[in-house]
Design a protein around this motif. Sequence first.
Motif, PDB file in Angstrom:
ATOM      1  N   PRO A  65      -8.117  65.370  53.353  1.00 33.12           N
ATOM      2  CA  PRO A  65      -6.980  65.891  52.411  1.00 33.12           C
ATOM      3  C   PRO A  65      -5.732  64.995  53.177  1.00 33.12           C
ATOM      4  O   PRO A  65      -5.527  64.926  54.152  1.00 33.12           O
ATOM      5  CB  PRO A  65      -6.976  67.401  52.909  1.00 33.12           C
ATOM      6  N   ALA A  66      -4.552  65.008  52.210  1.00 32.16           N
ATOM      7  CA  ALA A  66      -3.345  64.363  52.543  1.00 32.16           C
ATOM      8  C   ALA A  66      -2.780  65.397  53.594  1.00 32.16           C
ATOM      9  O   ALA A  66      -2.763  66.696  53.610  1.00 32.16           O
ATOM     10  CB  ALA A  66      -2.525  64.460  51.253  1.00 32.16           C
ATOM     11  N   PRO A  67      -2.049  64.632  54.604  1.00 35.88           N
ATOM     12  CA  PRO A  67      -1.764  65.579  55.749  1.00 35.88           C
ATOM     13  C   PRO A  67      -0.561  66.454  55.128  1.00 35.88           C
ATOM     14  O   PRO A  67      -0.050  66.202  54.098  1.00 35.88           O
ATOM     15  CB  PRO A  67      -0.984  64.569  56.634  1.00 35.88           C
ATOM     16  N   LEU A  68      -0.357  67.615  55.814  1.00 37.12           N
ATOM     17  CA  LEU A  68       0.490  68.600  55.244  1.00 37.12           C
ATOM     18  C   LEU A  68       2.068  68.534  55.499  1.00 37.12           C
ATOM     19  O   LEU A  68       2.617  68.026  56.613  1.00 37.12           O
ATOM     20  CB  LEU A  68       0.505  70.042  55.850  1.00 37.12           C
ATOM     21  N   VAL A  69       2.792  68.227  54.282  1.00 41.16           N
ATOM     22  CA  VAL A  69       4.193  67.761  54.484  1.00 41.16           C
ATOM     23  C   VAL A  69       5.050  68.972  53.724  1.00 41.16           C
ATOM     24  O   VAL A  69       4.662  69.279  52.601  1.00 41.16           O
ATOM     25  CB  VAL A  69       4.535  66.471  53.626  1.00 41.16           C
ATOM     26  N   ILE A  70       5.960  69.463  54.553  1.00 37.70           N
ATOM     27  CA  ILE A  70       6.833  70.713  53.951  1.00 37.70           C
ATOM     28  C   ILE A  70       8.197  70.073  53.908  1.00 37.70           C
ATOM     29  O   ILE A  70       8.779  69.443  54.856  1.00 37.70           O
ATOM     30  CB  ILE A  70       6.644  71.753  55.075  1.00 37.70           C
ATOM     31  N   ALA A  71       8.758  70.166  52.879  1.00 37.99           N
ATOM     32  CA  ALA A  71      10.001  69.737  52.530  1.00 37.99           C
ATOM     33  C   ALA A  71      11.088  70.886  52.467  1.00 37.99           C
ATOM     34  O   ALA A  71      10.860  71.916  51.970  1.00 37.99           O
ATOM     35  CB  ALA A  71      10.136  68.923  51.419  1.00 37.99           C
ATOM     36  N   VAL A  72      12.047  70.831  53.414  1.00 36.86           N
ATOM     37  CA  VAL A  72      13.169  72.075  53.370  1.00 36.86           C
ATOM     38  C   VAL A  72      14.440  71.325  53.200  1.00 36.86           C
ATOM     39  O   VAL A  72      15.027  70.692  54.059  1.00 36.86           O
ATOM     40  CB  VAL A  72      12.789  72.534  54.918  1.00 36.86           C
ATOM     41  N   ASP A  73      14.886  71.634  51.899  1.00 37.62           N
ATOM     42  CA  ASP A  73      16.042  71.160  51.565  1.00 37.62           C
ATOM     43  C   ASP A  73      17.131  72.480  51.067  1.00 37.62           C
ATOM     44  O   ASP A  73      16.756  73.400  51.173  1.00 37.62           O
ATOM     45  CB  ASP A  73      16.023  70.248  50.036  1.00 37.62           C
ATOM     46  N   GLY A  74      18.543  71.873  51.256  1.00 39.31           N
ATOM     47  CA  GLY A  74      19.382  72.842  51.139  1.00 39.31           C
ATOM     48  C   GLY A  74      20.897  72.625  51.591  1.00 39.31           C
ATOM     49  O   GLY A  74      20.936  71.558  52.073  1.00 39.31           O
ATOM     50  N   PRO A  75      21.979  73.225  51.249  1.00 36.71           N
ATOM     51  CA  PRO A  75      23.277  72.947  51.491  1.00 36.71           C
ATOM     52  C   PRO A  75      23.474  73.198  53.130  1.00 36.71           C
ATOM     53  O   PRO A  75      22.641  73.752  53.666  1.00 36.71           O
ATOM     54  CB  PRO A  75      24.124  73.876  50.876  1.00 36.71           C
ATOM     55  N   ALA A  76      24.658  72.742  53.412  1.00 38.39           N
ATOM     56  CA  ALA A  76      25.001  72.990  55.063  1.00 38.39           C
ATOM     57  C   ALA A  76      25.059  74.405  55.494  1.00 38.39           C
ATOM     58  O   ALA A  76      25.265  75.426  54.478  1.00 38.39           O
ATOM     59  CB  ALA A  76      26.275  72.341  55.262  1.00 38.39           C
ATOM     60  N   ALA A  77      24.555  74.769  56.662  1.00 38.54           N
ATOM     61  CA  ALA A  77      24.592  75.832  57.219  1.00 38.54           C
ATOM     62  C   ALA A  77      24.006  77.056  56.372  1.00 38.54           C
ATOM     63  O   ALA A  77      24.252  78.210  56.529  1.00 38.54           O
ATOM     64  CB  ALA A  77      25.967  76.471  57.532  1.00 38.54           C
ATOM     65  N   ALA A  78      22.951  76.850  55.694  1.00 38.90           N
ATOM     66  CA  ALA A  78      22.114  77.819  54.928  1.00 38.90           C
ATOM     67  C   ALA A  78      20.810  78.261  55.887  1.00 38.90           C
ATOM     68  O   ALA A  78      20.283  79.361  55.477  1.00 38.90           O
ATOM     69  CB  ALA A  78      21.373  77.278  53.541  1.00 38.90           C
TER      70      ALA A  78
END
Length: 212
Positions: A3-16
């Motif tokens: 299986p593809a390796p686990l990638v977790i994307a964490v996005d958001g504005p500054a200081a959230a």
Amino acid sequence: MSPAPLVIAVDGPAAAGKGTLARRLAAELGLPYLDTGLLYRATGRRVLDAQADPADPAAAEAAARALTPADFARTDLRGPEADAAASKVAAIPAVRAALLDFQRGFGATHGAVLDGRDIGTVVFPQAQVKLFITASAEERARRRHAELLGRGTATELALVASEMAARDARDSARDVAPLAAAADAVTIDTTALDAEAAFQAALRIVKSSQSK
Ligand code: DC
């Protein structure tokens, strides 16, 4: 096929709260962690060192292409001057292109947790888990103000709030890879959550995506 390796994307504005959250998720899951904002901060710093304008595309691209690991160990990558320079170089398409392969390579083999603004939309659109971490503008300014005071930088809350609003506007309005939640991202609003509650909410989302 594995299986593809686990990638977790964490996005958001500054200081959230996305950095704290992403770092804890990586430790919990045994994944490498990359704070992609550091790439833009280090690029901005290099441009300032060269006495050039962070909004100058040629100077900023040259700085992005010249980055070495020592640039990420600098102690002057945080604070209002570094914040503004990072946000200006981040709006330049050639800078983003120069930094893309490194980010993709980082997560490609072993998986990773990456935090930034465009991880789920551009860097890893195929990430198995996408989180969008946000909080009210007032709460984010309050947190950044407390962080600056904690580091011994005396400053006014109103000034922090207006600088953050300018940076949010630049990060969200730019033409290339603007700050945005991916259509398939799960949003966590941390305005009324402490770091532990935000982490537990994120972990539940990761676990439920893994059990599908
Ligand atoms: O997350 P941070 O505050 O350290 O990010 C610094 C700046 O870099 C911010 O203004 C937005 C920009 N950035 C970006 O455009 N894309 C990323 N993936 C990460 C950061």
